[in-house]
Design an enzyme around this catalytic site. Structure first.
Site, PDB file in Angstrom:
ATOM      1  N   ARG A  96      50.384  39.027  69.886  1.00  0.00           N
ATOM      2  CA  ARG A  96      49.676  39.736  70.940  1.00  0.00           C
ATOM      3  C   ARG A  96      48.205  39.351  70.883  1.00  0.00           C
ATOM      4  O   ARG A  96      47.632  39.226  69.793  1.00  0.00           O
ATOM      5  CB  ARG A  96      49.808  41.254  70.770  1.00  0.00           C
ATOM      6  CG  ARG A  96      51.151  41.829  71.190  1.00  0.00           C
ATOM      7  CD  ARG A  96      51.416  41.687  72.686  1.00  0.00           C
ATOM      8  NE  ARG A  96      52.693  42.267  73.063  1.00  0.00           N
ATOM      9  CZ  ARG A  96      53.847  41.604  73.162  1.00  0.00           C
ATOM     10  NH1 ARG A  96      53.893  40.315  72.893  1.00  0.00           N
ATOM     11  NH2 ARG A  96      54.955  42.228  73.529  1.00  0.00           N
TER      12      ARG A  96
ATOM     13  N   HIS B 244      51.916  32.814  77.390  1.00  0.00           N
ATOM     14  CA  HIS B 244      52.848  33.843  76.891  1.00  0.00           C
ATOM     15  C   HIS B 244      54.313  33.450  77.175  1.00  0.00           C
ATOM     16  O   HIS B 244      55.034  34.163  77.877  1.00  0.00           O
ATOM     17  CB  HIS B 244      52.522  35.218  77.508  1.00  0.00           C
ATOM     18  CG  HIS B 244      53.089  36.361  76.712  1.00  0.00           C
ATOM     19  ND1 HIS B 244      52.429  37.542  76.536  1.00  0.00           N
ATOM     20  CD2 HIS B 244      54.249  36.496  76.027  1.00  0.00           C
ATOM     21  CE1 HIS B 244      53.164  38.371  75.803  1.00  0.00           C
ATOM     22  NE2 HIS B 244      54.285  37.745  75.476  1.00  0.00           N
TER      23      HIS B 244
HETATM   24  P1  NDP Z   1      59.083  43.498  63.828  1.00  0.00           P
HETATM   25  O1  NDP Z   1      58.695  44.882  64.137  1.00  0.00           O
HETATM   26  O2  NDP Z   1      60.504  43.196  63.512  1.00  0.00           O
HETATM   27  O3  NDP Z   1      58.220  42.952  62.590  1.00  0.00           O
HETATM   28  C1  NDP Z   1      56.906  43.280  62.377  1.00  0.00           C
HETATM   29  C2  NDP Z   1      56.456  42.744  61.019  1.00  0.00           C
HETATM   30  O4  NDP Z   1      55.057  42.974  60.875  1.00  0.00           O
HETATM   31  C3  NDP Z   1      57.151  43.414  59.844  1.00  0.00           C
HETATM   32  O5  NDP Z   1      57.423  42.469  58.833  1.00  0.00           O
HETATM   33  C4  NDP Z   1      56.110  44.418  59.356  1.00  0.00           C
HETATM   34  O6  NDP Z   1      56.209  44.695  57.984  1.00  0.00           O
HETATM   35  C5  NDP Z   1      54.829  43.649  59.636  1.00  0.00           C
HETATM   36  N1  NDP Z   1      53.697  44.571  59.770  1.00  0.00           N
HETATM   37  C6  NDP Z   1      53.498  45.536  60.706  1.00  0.00           C
HETATM   38  N2  NDP Z   1      52.336  46.160  60.490  1.00  0.00           N
HETATM   39  C7  NDP Z   1      51.783  45.584  59.399  1.00  0.00           C
HETATM   40  C8  NDP Z   1      50.584  45.799  58.668  1.00  0.00           C
HETATM   41  N3  NDP Z   1      49.704  46.743  59.030  1.00  0.00           N
HETATM   42  N4  NDP Z   1      50.353  45.021  57.583  1.00  0.00           N
HETATM   43  C9  NDP Z   1      51.231  44.077  57.211  1.00  0.00           C
HETATM   44  N5  NDP Z   1      52.385  43.819  57.852  1.00  0.00           N
HETATM   45  C10 NDP Z   1      52.646  44.572  58.937  1.00  0.00           C
HETATM   46  O7  NDP Z   1      58.593  42.612  65.048  1.00  0.00           O
HETATM   47  P2  NDP Z   1      59.230  41.257  65.627  1.00  0.00           P
HETATM   48  O8  NDP Z   1      59.316  40.275  64.520  1.00  0.00           O
HETATM   49  O9  NDP Z   1      60.462  41.540  66.393  1.00  0.00           O
HETATM   50  O10 NDP Z   1      58.109  40.832  66.678  1.00  0.00           O
HETATM   51  C11 NDP Z   1      56.762  40.637  66.299  1.00  0.00           C
HETATM   52  C12 NDP Z   1      55.887  40.584  67.535  1.00  0.00           C
HETATM   53  O11 NDP Z   1      56.054  39.365  68.225  1.00  0.00           O
HETATM   54  C13 NDP Z   1      56.198  41.632  68.622  1.00  0.00           C
HETATM   55  O12 NDP Z   1      55.631  42.875  68.294  1.00  0.00           O
HETATM   56  C14 NDP Z   1      55.587  41.033  69.854  1.00  0.00           C
HETATM   57  O13 NDP Z   1      54.258  41.490  69.986  1.00  0.00           O
HETATM   58  C15 NDP Z   1      55.559  39.528  69.553  1.00  0.00           C
HETATM   59  N6  NDP Z   1      56.390  38.750  70.487  1.00  0.00           N
HETATM   60  C16 NDP Z   1      55.784  37.742  71.206  1.00  0.00           C
HETATM   61  C17 NDP Z   1      56.534  36.971  72.065  1.00  0.00           C
HETATM   62  C18 NDP Z   1      55.920  35.849  72.817  1.00  0.00           C
HETATM   63  O14 NDP Z   1      56.573  35.260  73.705  1.00  0.00           O
HETATM   64  N7  NDP Z   1      54.711  35.444  72.528  1.00  0.00           N
HETATM   65  C19 NDP Z   1      57.977  37.203  72.252  1.00  0.00           C
HETATM   66  C20 NDP Z   1      58.503  38.260  71.431  1.00  0.00           C
HETATM   67  C21 NDP Z   1      57.724  38.998  70.586  1.00  0.00           C
HETATM   68  P3  NDP Z   1      57.497  45.474  57.386  1.00  0.00           P
HETATM   69  O15 NDP Z   1      58.668  44.511  57.575  1.00  0.00           O
HETATM   70  O16 NDP Z   1      57.181  45.663  55.959  1.00  0.00           O
HETATM   71  O17 NDP Z   1      57.640  46.716  58.207  1.00  0.00           O
HETATM   72  C1  OXD Z   2      58.057  40.436  73.889  1.00  0.00           C
HETATM   73  C2  OXD Z   2      57.288  39.460  74.645  1.00  0.00           C
HETATM   74  O1  OXD Z   2      57.478  41.294  73.248  1.00  0.00           O
HETATM   75  O2  OXD Z   2      57.854  38.803  75.544  1.00  0.00           O
HETATM   76  O3  OXD Z   2      59.302  40.344  73.922  1.00  0.00           O
HETATM   77  O4  OXD Z   2      56.105  39.273  74.365  1.00  0.00           O
END
Ligand code: NDP
Ligand code: OXD
Length: 309
Positions: free
Chosen positions: A224, A272
């Site tokens: 993001r 994006h």
């Molecule tokens: P998840 O919720 O599965 O994973 C989030 C990860 O971030 C977890 O490992 C979590 O740790 C870690 N995390 C969260 N907060 C913290 C913190 N404060 N400090 C350290 N680690 C932290 O998300 P996804 O993997 O499914 O997706 C990640 C992001 O990718 C989405 O939120 C979205 O914004 C983005 N995205 C972008 C897309 C694009 O096209 N550009 C498409 C799809 C998604 P823990 O495992 O220990 O909880």
């Molecule tokens: C998502 C994205 O969060 O498309 O799935 O960014």
């Protein structure tokens, strides 16, 4: 009972078609319609108008159209009592992995440089990097980050990752929490962000973090825009501390035409598109969660309200 799609800036048609194929009896509505809101038990949402959920008195669940849920939490009136789900999908991970690999290999093989040389009819070999000598660090080891990390490690990269809780992923060194962030940042050649946008992570990629990244490091933000303090990036690139930034997400999207990122030689922009939820692939899990919500069962891929992801 009905499912209502609320996505003012995203075409609902592919979703409606996917639902019709899968569950022809499902009553699918699209906001704003003039049908009574009482029947709506489930909303499928992408960047909804704030405050809208108060229109739906019998809501049993809210589901994000994507993996990210920051667009839901951006609404201060988001009802805590209504459970929330998000998309977790194998194709979403595959697409994210392919996008990541494309960027890293393109950088290692200097393809950006040759594109520029070609415009000038300039012939000059430049030393290239290799998978076996490259260390990649991933911030966020969730559904996407851990999957990408595992695949990068299997591909031959040295991989480490940083997350809130400890992970045990084959071939991936796990760093945990704020106390281990600095150690994590010091060695990777590429730093890839796959964190969710929350109160705790907003602005995490800032000048202090960039200083801790290895000199000559490459930053890739696929998560993001607001995770990065945009004003801190160009100074880190111009000082030659960072070598390049690949950005798929921005504070303001579409990226404004006069934004300084567009013209910067060390910034590569994609709009994006790293990984987009495909309705035909994810409709099944949405229908399943609709059925769960309307029969009082716990949702799959539930969002934790307190953590914000
Ligand atoms: P998840 O919720 O599965 O994973 C989030 C990860 O971030 C977890 O490992 C979590 O740790 C870690 N995390 C969260 N907060 C913290 C913190 N404060 N400090 C350290 N680690 C932290 O998300 P996804 O993997 O499914 O997706 C990640 C992001 O990718 C989405 O939120 C979205 O914004 C983005 N995205 C972008 C897309 C694009 O096209 N550009 C498409 C799809 C998604 P823990 O495992 O220990 O909880
Ligand atoms: C998502 C994205 O969060 O498309 O799935 O960014």
């Amino acid at each position: 009972m009905a499912l209502c799609i609320i996505s003012p800036n995203r075409d609902p048609k592919p979703w409606i078609q996917a639902f019709q194929k899968l569950a022809p009896d499902l009553d699918v509505r699209v906001w704003p319609d003039d049908q009574p809101r009482e029947a709506v038990k489930f909303t499928l949402v992408w960047k909804h108008p704030k405050g809208i959920f108060s229109e739906f008195p019998n809501l049993k669940a809210i589901c994000s159209m994507g993996a990210g849920v920051d667009h839901l939490f951006a609404d201060p009136t988001l009802p805590e009592s209504v459970p929330m789900a998000r998309i977790v999908d194998e194709n979403l991970l595959e697409d994210m992995w392919e996008h990541t690999l494309a960027l890293v290999l393109s950088h290692l093989r200097r393809l950006e440089i040759y594109k520029d040389y070609q415009k000038k009819s300039h012939w000059e070999p430049v030393p290239y990097g290799s998978v076996r000598e490259t260390h990649i660090g991933i911030m966020g080891l969730g559904q996407l980050g851990s999957g990408v990390a595992k695949k990068l490690a299997a591909f031959g990269f040295t991989v480490s990752g940083w997350s809130a809780s400890e992970k045990n992923i084959p071939g991936v060194k796990s760093f945990v929490g704020d106390a281990e962030l600095e150690d994590f940042l010091g060695t990777p050649d590429f730093l890839i962000c796959l964190l969710p946008l929350t109160k705790a992570t907003e602005g995490i990629m800032n000048k202090n973090l960039f200083r801790k990244v290895k000199k000559g490091g490459v930053v890739i933000n696929l998560a993001r825009g607001p995770l990065m303090k945009e004003e801190d990036l160009i100074p880190a690139l111009d000082s030659k501390h960072l070598a390049h930034a690949y950005l798929d997400v921005f504070v303001k999207e579409p990226l404004p035409k006069d934004h300084p990122f567009w013209g910067h030689p060390k910034i590569s922009i994609t709009p994006h598109v790293a990984s987009i939820s495909d309705p035909t692939s994810v409709a099944r899990q949405v229908v399943e969660n609709y059925q769960r919500a309307t029969t009082g069962k716990p949702l799959k891929n539930k969002v934790d309200f307190a953590r914000g992801y």
